[in-house]
Design a protein around this motif. Structure first.
Motif, short mmCIF file in Angstrom:
data_model
loop_
_atom_site.label_atom_id
_atom_site.label_comp_id
_atom_site.label_asym_id
_atom_site.label_seq_id
_atom_site.Cartn_x
_atom_site.Cartn_y
_atom_site.Cartn_z
N ILE A 1 0.83 -1.21 0.00
CA ILE A 1 0.00 0.00 0.00
C ILE A 1 0.87 1.26 0.00
CG2 ILE A 1 -1.67 1.33 1.36
CD1 ILE A 1 -2.79 -1.39 2.30
N LEU A 2 1.94 1.24 0.77
CA LEU A 2 2.85 2.38 0.79
C LEU A 2 3.46 2.60 -0.59
CD1 LEU A 2 4.47 4.57 2.24
CD2 LEU A 2 6.11 2.80 2.93
N ASN A 3 3.87 1.52 -1.22
CA ASN A 3 4.46 1.62 -2.55
C ASN A 3 3.47 2.18 -3.57
OD1 ASN A 3 6.66 1.39 -4.23
ND2 ASN A 3 6.47 -0.80 -4.55
N GLY B 1 0.83 3.95 -2.93
CA GLY B 1 0.53 5.34 -2.58
C GLY B 1 1.59 6.31 -3.06
N ALA C 1 -0.21 9.89 -3.59
CA ALA C 1 -1.24 10.12 -2.58
C ALA C 1 -0.66 10.81 -1.35
CB ALA C 1 -1.87 8.78 -2.18
N GLY D 1 0.21 11.53 2.56
CA GLY D 1 0.67 10.62 3.62
C GLY D 1 -0.43 10.19 4.56
N ILE E 1 -2.47 7.43 2.91
CA ILE E 1 -1.71 6.17 2.92
C ILE E 1 -1.75 5.53 4.31
CG2 ILE E 1 0.56 5.12 2.62
CD1 ILE E 1 1.18 7.28 0.55
N ILE F 1 -3.36 1.89 5.36
CA ILE F 1 -2.52 0.89 6.02
C ILE F 1 -3.16 0.42 7.33
CG2 ILE F 1 -0.33 0.54 7.24
CD1 ILE F 1 1.02 2.21 5.09
N LEU G 1 -7.68 2.50 -2.53
CA LEU G 1 -6.51 2.20 -3.37
C LEU G 1 -6.75 2.60 -4.82
CD1 LEU G 1 -5.26 -1.30 -2.14
CD2 LEU G 1 -4.03 0.85 -2.02
N THR H 1 -2.39 2.94 -10.32
CA THR H 1 -2.80 2.34 -9.06
C THR H 1 -3.83 1.24 -9.29
OG1 THR H 1 -2.44 4.46 -8.00
CG2 THR H 1 -3.67 2.84 -6.75
#
Length: 222
Positions: A124-126, A128, A133, A135, A138, A142, A182, A193
């Motif tokens: 998800i971080l990747n 985002g 997106a 922070g 994200i 998460i 997402l 995405t």
């Protein structure tokens, strides 16, 4: 053994709660009375081996790309950790580690949930970062994803059917906002995405349906 288990259950759960548990299980269903355990066969071992090898190769490729990618290095480093952690989990399952026996004498791979609790937030971080997106968004996704994984794990180890369904519904319910957020974005960001979310969603849905089928089939264990 059963008498000691009954006494322990009454102390921990109370008489009423313990009665509910033992109503769902007969003596042969308890892990403590298992003489044989339903384990993965040769096909399962072969599948774990193939997945492990693919993840090892992917880890090496992403690491090589990270060392020569300039500004895009952070994406490749995240992908390296994602595949690396997953490879460790699959090696553990392949080598007979990371599992325990649950109700119904079934082999339960808790290593898979440890893997998902680590790799899914990184995925998800990747995604985002690729989509640009914020922070806070994200972090929110998460957090929801962690709740989804924990709920799925608690449902998998539950022995009471109603409790199992409760955790299953929570896990599936949290998956919906994770999936929708997402896919949030416009233009090229949305395409990049959403293209990555399709296999991510398919994996999560197939995992949920597998768990659901075991509930309907056995009423004991996922």
């Amino acid at each position: 053994k059963k008498w000691r288990l009954v006494c322990y259950a009454k102390r921990q759960l109370g008489s009423r709660r313990a009665a509910m548990v033992f109503q769902q299980l007969d003596e042969d269903d308890l892990p403590t009375s298992c003489t044989t355990i339903e384990e993965v066969g040769s096909t399962g071992v072969g599948a774990l081996t193939v997945a492990f090898l693919i993840l090892v190769v992917s880890t090496i490729v992403f690491l090589m790309k990270a060392n020569s990618s300039g500004e895009q290095r952070k994406y490749y480093y995240l992908s390296t950790y994602i595949c690396g952690f997953a490879a460790l989990a699959y090696f553990a399952m392949l080598s007979g580690q990371g599992w325990t026996a649950i109700a119904g004498c079934r082999q339960f791979f808790y290593a898979r949930y440890v893997d998902m609790a680590i790799t899914e937030p990184l995925i998800i971080l990747n995604l985002g970062l690729i989509a640009g997106a914020e922070g806070s968004l994200i972090a929110a996704i998460i957090g929801a994803d962690v709740i989804m994984v924990v709920s799925a794990y608690l449902g998998a180890v539950s022995v009471v059917t109603t409790v199992k369904w409760f955790w299953f519904v929570i896990s599936l319910g949290v998956f919906i906002p994770v999936r929708s957020r997402l896919s949030y974005g416009e233009g090229a960001q949305f395409f990049v995405t959403f293209r990555s979310v399709i296999p991510f969603s398919a994996l999560s849905i197939s995992h949920a349906l597998q768990r659901c089928s075991h509930v309907l089939e056995t009423h004991v264990s996922f």
